[in-house]
Design an enzyme around this catalytic site. Structure first.
Site, PDB file in Angstrom:
ATOM      1  N   HIS A 264       0.841  -1.207   0.000  1.00 30.51           N
ATOM      2  CA  HIS A 264       0.000   0.000   0.000  1.00 30.51           C
ATOM      3  C   HIS A 264       0.877   1.258   0.000  1.00 30.51           C
ATOM      4  O   HIS A 264       0.724   2.132  -0.848  1.00 30.51           O
ATOM      5  CB  HIS A 264      -0.915  -0.022   1.229  1.00 30.51           C
ATOM      6  CG  HIS A 264      -1.818   1.163   1.346  1.00 30.51           C
ATOM      7  ND1 HIS A 264      -3.134   1.136   0.958  1.00 30.51           N
ATOM      8  CD2 HIS A 264      -1.596   2.420   1.800  1.00 30.51           C
ATOM      9  CE1 HIS A 264      -3.681   2.324   1.161  1.00 30.51           C
ATOM     10  NE2 HIS A 264      -2.771   3.121   1.681  1.00 30.51           N
ATOM     11  N   GLU A 265       1.804   1.318   0.938  1.00 33.39           N
ATOM     12  CA  GLU A 265       2.625   2.526   1.052  1.00 33.39           C
ATOM     13  C   GLU A 265       3.590   2.651  -0.130  1.00 33.39           C
ATOM     14  O   GLU A 265       3.884   3.759  -0.576  1.00 33.39           O
ATOM     15  CB  GLU A 265       3.371   2.552   2.392  1.00 33.39           C
ATOM     16  CG  GLU A 265       2.454   2.489   3.634  1.00 33.39           C
ATOM     17  CD  GLU A 265       1.371   3.560   3.706  1.00 33.39           C
ATOM     18  OE1 GLU A 265       1.540   4.634   3.064  1.00 33.39           O
ATOM     19  OE2 GLU A 265       0.341   3.328   4.361  1.00 33.39           O
ATOM     20  N   HIS A 268       1.724   4.391  -2.760  1.00 34.83           N
ATOM     21  CA  HIS A 268       1.804   5.847  -2.575  1.00 34.83           C
ATOM     22  C   HIS A 268       3.163   6.356  -3.065  1.00 34.83           C
ATOM     23  O   HIS A 268       3.265   7.379  -3.738  1.00 34.83           O
ATOM     24  CB  HIS A 268       1.671   6.209  -1.089  1.00 34.83           C
ATOM     25  CG  HIS A 268       0.260   6.220  -0.565  1.00 34.83           C
ATOM     26  ND1 HIS A 268      -0.706   7.040  -1.065  1.00 34.83           N
ATOM     27  CD2 HIS A 268      -0.325   5.523   0.445  1.00 34.83           C
ATOM     28  CE1 HIS A 268      -1.849   6.851  -0.387  1.00 34.83           C
ATOM     29  NE2 HIS A 268      -1.643   5.930   0.532  1.00 34.83           N
ATOM     30  N   GLU A 303      -4.690   7.966  -2.852  1.00 39.44           N
ATOM     31  CA  GLU A 303      -5.153   6.678  -2.342  1.00 39.44           C
ATOM     32  C   GLU A 303      -5.461   5.709  -3.501  1.00 39.44           C
ATOM     33  O   GLU A 303      -5.424   4.498  -3.306  1.00 39.44           O
ATOM     34  CB  GLU A 303      -6.385   6.918  -1.461  1.00 39.44           C
ATOM     35  CG  GLU A 303      -6.703   5.824  -0.478  1.00 39.44           C
ATOM     36  CD  GLU A 303      -5.640   5.581   0.591  1.00 39.44           C
ATOM     37  OE1 GLU A 303      -4.757   6.431   0.804  1.00 39.44           O
ATOM     38  OE2 GLU A 303      -5.692   4.512   1.200  1.00 39.44           O
TER      39      GLU A 303
HETATM   40 ZN    ZN Z   1      -3.042   5.245   1.913  1.00 38.49          ZN
END
Ligand code: ZN
Length: 510
Positions: A264-265, A268, A303
């Site tokens: 997830h990160e 980003h 996101e």
């Molecule tokens: Zn996030």
């Protein structure tokens, strides 16, 4: 020096202040001993005041006026006109917010967060209620200062998702809720416990750390321009595209926590690392002007990237068919007799649960809708803070057929409102919607994409995302980006189609 260049230099100093604050925050959340908290708060408050004074100043106003009249240069530069317009909008918005109000919010923050933490630990909403009432009152003042025509929520959501409104969210949520509840009912009818509880064993943290590093690198996170560290609440922050920090957290038993937070990160991080070099501080071209906060065009748009790499890629059957061997080599005893298909099912099981951050892809957005509806009602004062736990539990019952046994697992579970952040929750669902819409558009644009993903070649997708989205930084709004690549603005249909197809296969639905 032209007026536009002068504005760029002035904004660059603002950018330096903001990024210095980011470095302090990164340190605070990863390395700082608890004793540093007090002084760090003061340092951040000082820098916040200086940054605001620098940006909301007569000098900014004069430079903006001069730059706006320099149309010839602006016409020659694709990003400059937009950058100047965005900076003008940000300046006008910041100017409307009184410094005293910002000070009060900053001052109340630490006490309110501390009150929330102990109220949550004791599951005692009453002790947090007076803090939340003050925080809400300040946010209603903030909404009044920013201005709105329909609902106070509309003013606050501009800070995170420019152009979004409660009315537009209401329409998207209505479609999404209907689709998700029908799908969830079909899944629940077929759900069975897995043959073995994979998370009863211990997974050594050193090996988990190695895997997280590998997975982030697999999807293209560049360690020459980034780091992966551990933090109790994972986050991503960048100081420039050349220095992007991501974090994950580790649980000795629950292996998916570290792996999916890392993906997830890293998702980003890919957005930040692939912003065009022309838009960065070091280049200091006139394009840079609108980019002072670096990175994605909105919270929801940021996101989208994290969710796409975490879910559409990281939770896919193809990903584990290819990479489960890495896990088995790292944990041969723990994963003995387990195959990629079972692991894939284990990390995708969908069922109603109480806690948002542990929710699966089907139920997650229902948790968000509940919060968004409650914050809209708190802000327009149709719901009193005292009645919040009851309203929360009624919605949980309505959407997920569950009633929290206590407020710690109900209205007290998230930090956001205690920290004074209202109208931010919808960005998570906007990110999920956008991820599915972008992923579908990528498949239309690249018919061979399923084959390259099945071979573990993520470069084709990453390059396309860079070309269509990442490189532009904040130059285009999320609706503009979506319309360019998919022909329509934010829509619920692609996410509902993606979940229908994925969960039909997982659960044998018909
Ligand atoms: Zn996030």
């Amino acid at each position: 020096m032209t007026a536009v260049q002068a504005l760029a230099e002035h904004i660059a100093e603002y950018n330096d202040l903001l990024n210095t604050m980011n470095i302090l925050r990164w340190d605070m959340r990863t390395k700082m001993p608890p004793g540093g908290a007090n002084t760090r708060g003061m340092q951040l408050a000082t820098l916040t005041r200086h940054a605001k004074r620098h940006f909301v100043s007569d000098k900014t106003a004069k430079l903006l006026d001069a730059a706006e009249s320099e149309t010839a240069l602006v016409d020659a530069d694709p990003y400059a006109a937009r950058a100047i317009a965005q900076t003008r909008a940000a300046y006008e918005l910041q100017k409307r917010i009184p410094a005293a109000l910002v000070g009060k919010l900053a001052e109340l923050g630490p006490a309110s967060e501390a009150a929330w933490a102990s109220a949550k630990a004791a599951s005692d909403f009453a002790t947090f209620q007076p803090y939340l009432e003050q925080m809400l009152a300040l946010n209603i003042q903030l909404a009044d200062a920013i201005g709105f025509s329909d609902q106070p929520f509309d003013a606050l959501v501009q800070q995170f998702e420019p152009g979004m409104t409660a009315a537009r969210l209401g329409a998207l949520f209505g479609e999404l809720r209907a689709g998700l509840l029908t799908l969830l009912a079909r899944i629940t009818a077929k759900d069975e416990p897995l043959p073995r509880d994979l998370w009863a064993q211990e997974y050594a943290l050193g090996a988990q750390r190695q895997l997280c590093h590998e997975f982030a690198a697999l999807i293209g996170f560049d360690y020459a321009r980034g780091r992966l560290d551990s933090a109790p609440h994972p986050f991503e922050v960048s100081f420039t595209r050349e220095d992007v920090r991501i974090t994950t957290r580790y649980d000795l038993h629950y292996l998916p926590m570290s792996l999916f937070a890392a993906l997830h990160e890293a998702g980003h991080g890919l957005y930040e690392q692939n912003v065009s070099p022309r838009l960065t501080r070091s280049a200091l071209t006139t394009d840079f002007i609108g980019q002072y906060a670096v990175g994605g065009t909105s919270y929801g748009a940021h996101e989208f990237s994290s969710r796409l790499w975490e879910n559409q890629i990281g939770r896919s059957r193809e990903f584990w068919a290819l990479h489960f061997g890495r896990l088995r080599r790292a944990f041969p005893a723990q994963l003995k007799g387990i195959d990629a298909a079972l692991f894939h099912r284990a990390v995708n099981r969908a069922r109603p649960s109480l806690i948002r951050v542990e929710a699966d892809e089907v139920t997650y957005n229902l948790h968000i809708m509940l919060r968004a509806e409650i914050e809209m009602a708190l802000l327009d004062q149709s719901l009193a803070v005292a009645d919040l736990p009851e309203a929360w539990n009624a919605k949980m019952q309505d959407y997920l057929d569950l009633t929290p046994p206590d407020d710690a697992r109900g209205a007290l579970q998230d930090v956001h409102w205690s920290a004074g952040t209202f109208a931010n929750f919808p960005c998570y669902t906007i990110g999920n919607l956008m991820a599915a819409q972008v992923f579908a558009a990528a498949h239309t644009a690249m018919p061979d994409l399923p084959n390259s993903l099945a071979r573990g070649e993520y470069g084709e997708l990453r390059d396309w995302l860079t070309r269509e989205i990442y490189q532009h930084g904040r130059a285009y709004s999320s609706d503009e980006l979506l319309t360019r690549i998919s022909g329509e603005s934010l829509s619920t249909a692609p996410l509902l189609r993606y979940l229908e197809s994925k969960y039909s296969a997982l659960y044998g639905l018909n």
